[in-house]
Design a protein around this motif. Structure first.
Motif, PDB file in Angstrom:
ATOM      1  N   CYS A  72       0.842  -1.208   0.000  1.00 44.20           N
ATOM      2  CA  CYS A  72       0.000   0.000   0.000  1.00 44.20           C
ATOM      3  C   CYS A  72       0.871   1.249   0.000  1.00 44.20           C
ATOM      4  O   CYS A  72       0.578   2.222  -0.713  1.00 44.20           O
ATOM      5  CB  CYS A  72      -0.923   0.017   1.210  1.00 44.20           C
ATOM      6  SG  CYS A  72      -2.339  -1.084   1.101  1.00 44.20           S
ATOM      7  N   SER A  91       2.301   2.009  -3.474  1.00 39.73           N
ATOM      8  CA  SER A  91       1.349   2.086  -4.579  1.00 39.73           C
ATOM      9  C   SER A  91       1.693   3.220  -5.533  1.00 39.73           C
ATOM     10  O   SER A  91       1.960   4.339  -5.118  1.00 39.73           O
ATOM     11  CB  SER A  91      -0.071   2.285  -4.048  1.00 39.73           C
ATOM     12  OG  SER A  91      -0.472   1.175  -3.314  1.00 39.73           O
ATOM     13  N   LEU A 139      -3.406   1.096  -5.131  1.00 38.59           N
ATOM     14  CA  LEU A 139      -3.695   1.270  -3.705  1.00 38.59           C
ATOM     15  C   LEU A 139      -5.000   0.575  -3.327  1.00 38.59           C
ATOM     16  O   LEU A 139      -5.068  -0.105  -2.298  1.00 38.59           O
ATOM     17  CB  LEU A 139      -3.756   2.758  -3.346  1.00 38.59           C
ATOM     18  CG  LEU A 139      -4.082   3.082  -1.893  1.00 38.59           C
ATOM     19  CD1 LEU A 139      -3.063   2.459  -0.943  1.00 38.59           C
ATOM     20  CD2 LEU A 139      -4.158   4.586  -1.697  1.00 38.59           C
TER      21      LEU A 139
END
Length: 166
Positions: free
Chosen positions: A105, A108, A114
Protein backbone atom coordinates in the motif's frame (compact mmCIF):
# COMPACT_ATOMS: atom_id res chain seq x y z
CA UNK A 1 -13.12 -40.61 14.26
CA UNK A 2 -14.75 -40.26 17.68
CA UNK A 3 -11.40 -40.80 19.43
CA UNK A 4 -9.96 -37.85 17.50
CA UNK A 5 -12.99 -35.69 18.29
CA UNK A 6 -12.84 -36.64 21.99
CA UNK A 7 -9.12 -35.84 22.14
CA UNK A 8 -9.72 -32.49 20.44
CA UNK A 9 -12.60 -31.72 22.81
CA UNK A 10 -10.49 -32.64 25.84
CA UNK A 11 -7.63 -30.49 24.58
CA UNK A 12 -9.99 -27.53 24.08
CA UNK A 13 -11.57 -28.18 27.49
CA UNK A 14 -8.30 -27.97 29.36
CA UNK A 15 -6.97 -25.16 27.16
CA UNK A 16 -3.37 -26.42 26.94
CA UNK A 17 -2.52 -25.13 30.39
CA UNK A 18 1.22 -25.51 29.75
CA UNK A 19 1.31 -22.31 27.68
CA UNK A 20 2.02 -19.11 29.63
CA UNK A 21 -1.17 -17.05 29.89
CA UNK A 22 0.02 -13.44 29.56
CA UNK A 23 2.57 -13.88 26.74
CA UNK A 24 0.02 -15.77 24.64
CA UNK A 25 -2.68 -13.20 25.38
CA UNK A 26 -0.35 -10.28 24.65
CA UNK A 27 0.59 -11.85 21.31
CA UNK A 28 -3.06 -12.31 20.37
CA UNK A 29 -3.86 -8.78 21.56
CA UNK A 30 -1.10 -7.23 19.45
CA UNK A 31 -2.05 -9.32 16.43
CA UNK A 32 -5.66 -8.27 16.78
CA UNK A 33 -4.66 -4.62 17.10
CA UNK A 34 -2.45 -4.86 14.01
CA UNK A 35 -5.39 -6.37 12.17
CA UNK A 36 -7.83 -3.67 13.23
CA UNK A 37 -5.65 -0.58 12.97
CA UNK A 38 -5.69 -0.34 9.15
CA UNK A 39 -9.49 -0.16 9.17
CA UNK A 40 -9.61 3.45 10.36
CA UNK A 41 -6.05 4.63 9.80
CA UNK A 42 -6.77 6.09 6.35
CA UNK A 43 -10.22 7.57 6.97
CA UNK A 44 -8.85 11.02 7.74
CA UNK A 45 -6.53 10.89 4.72
CA UNK A 46 -9.12 10.64 1.96
CA UNK A 47 -8.85 14.33 0.96
CA UNK A 48 -5.08 13.94 0.73
CA UNK A 49 -5.41 10.95 -1.60
CA UNK A 50 -7.66 13.00 -3.89
CA UNK A 51 -4.82 15.47 -4.34
CA UNK A 52 -2.00 12.92 -4.48
CA UNK A 53 -3.62 10.74 -7.13
CA UNK A 54 -5.57 13.53 -8.91
CA UNK A 55 -8.84 11.65 -8.78
CA UNK A 56 -12.35 12.13 -7.46
CA UNK A 57 -13.88 11.30 -4.11
CA UNK A 58 -15.91 8.42 -5.59
CA UNK A 59 -12.73 6.62 -6.62
CA UNK A 60 -10.83 7.37 -3.41
CA UNK A 61 -13.69 6.06 -1.28
CA UNK A 62 -12.95 2.59 -2.66
CA UNK A 63 -9.84 2.58 -0.46
CA UNK A 64 -12.19 2.22 2.52
CA UNK A 65 -15.05 0.38 0.80
CA UNK A 66 -12.86 -2.33 -0.76
CA UNK A 67 -11.09 -2.93 2.54
CA UNK A 68 -14.37 -3.20 4.45
CA UNK A 69 -15.95 -5.57 1.92
CA UNK A 70 -12.90 -7.85 1.94
CA UNK A 71 -12.75 -7.70 5.75
CA UNK A 72 -16.35 -8.89 6.05
CA UNK A 73 -16.21 -11.51 3.31
CA UNK A 74 -13.25 -13.49 4.66
CA UNK A 75 -14.52 -13.98 8.22
CA UNK A 76 -16.84 -16.92 7.42
CA UNK A 77 -13.96 -18.76 5.74
CA UNK A 78 -11.62 -18.37 8.72
CA UNK A 79 -12.98 -21.41 10.57
CA UNK A 80 -12.35 -23.68 7.62
CA UNK A 81 -8.86 -22.28 7.04
CA UNK A 82 -7.96 -22.65 10.72
CA UNK A 83 -9.12 -26.23 10.88
CA UNK A 84 -7.42 -27.06 7.58
CA UNK A 85 -4.05 -25.36 8.20
CA UNK A 86 -4.03 -24.74 11.97
CA UNK A 87 -4.83 -21.66 14.00
CA UNK A 88 -1.25 -20.71 14.78
CA UNK A 89 -0.21 -21.03 11.16
CA UNK A 90 -3.15 -18.89 10.00
CA UNK A 91 -2.42 -16.29 12.69
CA UNK A 92 1.21 -15.99 11.62
CA UNK A 93 0.29 -16.03 7.93
CA UNK A 94 -2.24 -13.27 8.55
CA UNK A 95 0.38 -11.15 10.32
CA UNK A 96 2.77 -11.66 7.41
CA UNK A 97 -0.01 -10.86 4.92
CA UNK A 98 -0.91 -7.66 6.77
CA UNK A 99 2.73 -6.60 6.82
CA UNK A 100 3.34 -7.30 3.13
CA UNK A 101 0.09 -5.71 2.00
CA UNK A 102 0.80 -2.64 4.16
CA UNK A 103 4.20 -2.24 2.54
CA UNK A 104 2.60 -2.65 -0.89
CA UNK A 105 0.00 0.00 0.00
CA UNK A 106 2.79 2.41 0.86
CA UNK A 107 4.50 1.68 -2.47
CA UNK A 108 1.35 2.09 -4.58
CA UNK A 109 2.03 3.89 -7.85
CA UNK A 110 -1.58 4.87 -8.60
CA UNK A 111 -5.02 4.86 -6.99
CA UNK A 112 -6.02 1.53 -8.53
CA UNK A 113 -2.94 -0.21 -7.14
CA UNK A 114 -3.69 1.27 -3.70
CA UNK A 115 -7.29 0.05 -3.87
CA UNK A 116 -6.13 -3.44 -4.87
CA UNK A 117 -3.56 -3.63 -2.07
CA UNK A 118 -6.10 -2.32 0.45
CA UNK A 119 -8.48 -5.11 -0.58
CA UNK A 120 -5.69 -7.64 0.04
CA UNK A 121 -5.00 -5.97 3.36
CA UNK A 122 -8.69 -6.25 4.23
CA UNK A 123 -8.63 -9.99 3.55
CA UNK A 124 -5.70 -10.53 5.93
CA UNK A 125 -7.11 -8.19 8.59
CA UNK A 126 -10.50 -9.88 8.41
CA UNK A 127 -8.87 -13.26 8.82
CA UNK A 128 -6.79 -12.43 11.89
CA UNK A 129 -9.75 -11.34 14.05
CA UNK A 130 -11.73 -14.60 14.22
CA UNK A 131 -8.53 -16.68 14.18
CA UNK A 132 -7.09 -14.86 17.20
CA UNK A 133 -10.38 -15.14 19.09
CA UNK A 134 -10.58 -18.86 18.37
CA UNK A 135 -6.99 -19.25 19.57
CA UNK A 136 -8.00 -17.82 22.94
CA UNK A 137 -10.49 -20.65 23.35
CA UNK A 138 -8.11 -23.28 22.01
CA UNK A 139 -4.94 -22.40 23.90
CA UNK A 140 -5.81 -20.70 27.19
CA UNK A 141 -7.25 -22.39 30.29
CA UNK A 142 -11.04 -22.38 30.48
CA UNK A 143 -11.15 -20.49 33.77
CA UNK A 144 -9.09 -17.60 32.36
CA UNK A 145 -10.90 -17.30 29.02
CA UNK A 146 -13.38 -14.59 30.14
CA UNK A 147 -10.49 -12.39 31.25
CA UNK A 148 -8.61 -13.17 28.04
CA UNK A 149 -11.58 -12.22 25.85
CA UNK A 150 -12.04 -9.00 27.81
CA UNK A 151 -8.40 -8.01 27.34
CA UNK A 152 -8.45 -9.11 23.69
CA UNK A 153 -11.62 -7.08 23.06
CA UNK A 154 -9.84 -3.96 24.24
CA UNK A 155 -7.68 -4.12 21.10
CA UNK A 156 -10.78 -3.39 19.01
CA UNK A 157 -11.63 -0.40 21.21
CA UNK A 158 -8.03 0.81 21.16
CA UNK A 159 -7.88 1.07 17.37
CA UNK A 160 -10.91 3.35 17.33
CA UNK A 161 -9.02 5.87 19.42
CA UNK A 162 -5.59 5.29 17.92
CA UNK A 163 -6.51 4.99 14.26
CA UNK A 164 -7.14 8.65 13.49
CA UNK A 165 -3.92 9.62 15.27
CA UNK A 166 -1.85 7.52 12.82
Amino acid sequence: MSVTMNAAAAKAEEGQGSLPFWPVLLTLFCGSFVGMYPMVSLNVSLPGFIGIFHTGLGTVQWIITGFTLAFGMIAPVSGYLSSRFGGRRMFLLSLAGITVSSVMCSLSWNIHALIFFRILQGLWCGLIQPVSLAMIYQTLPRGRQPLAVSVWSFSTVLWHGGGPLG
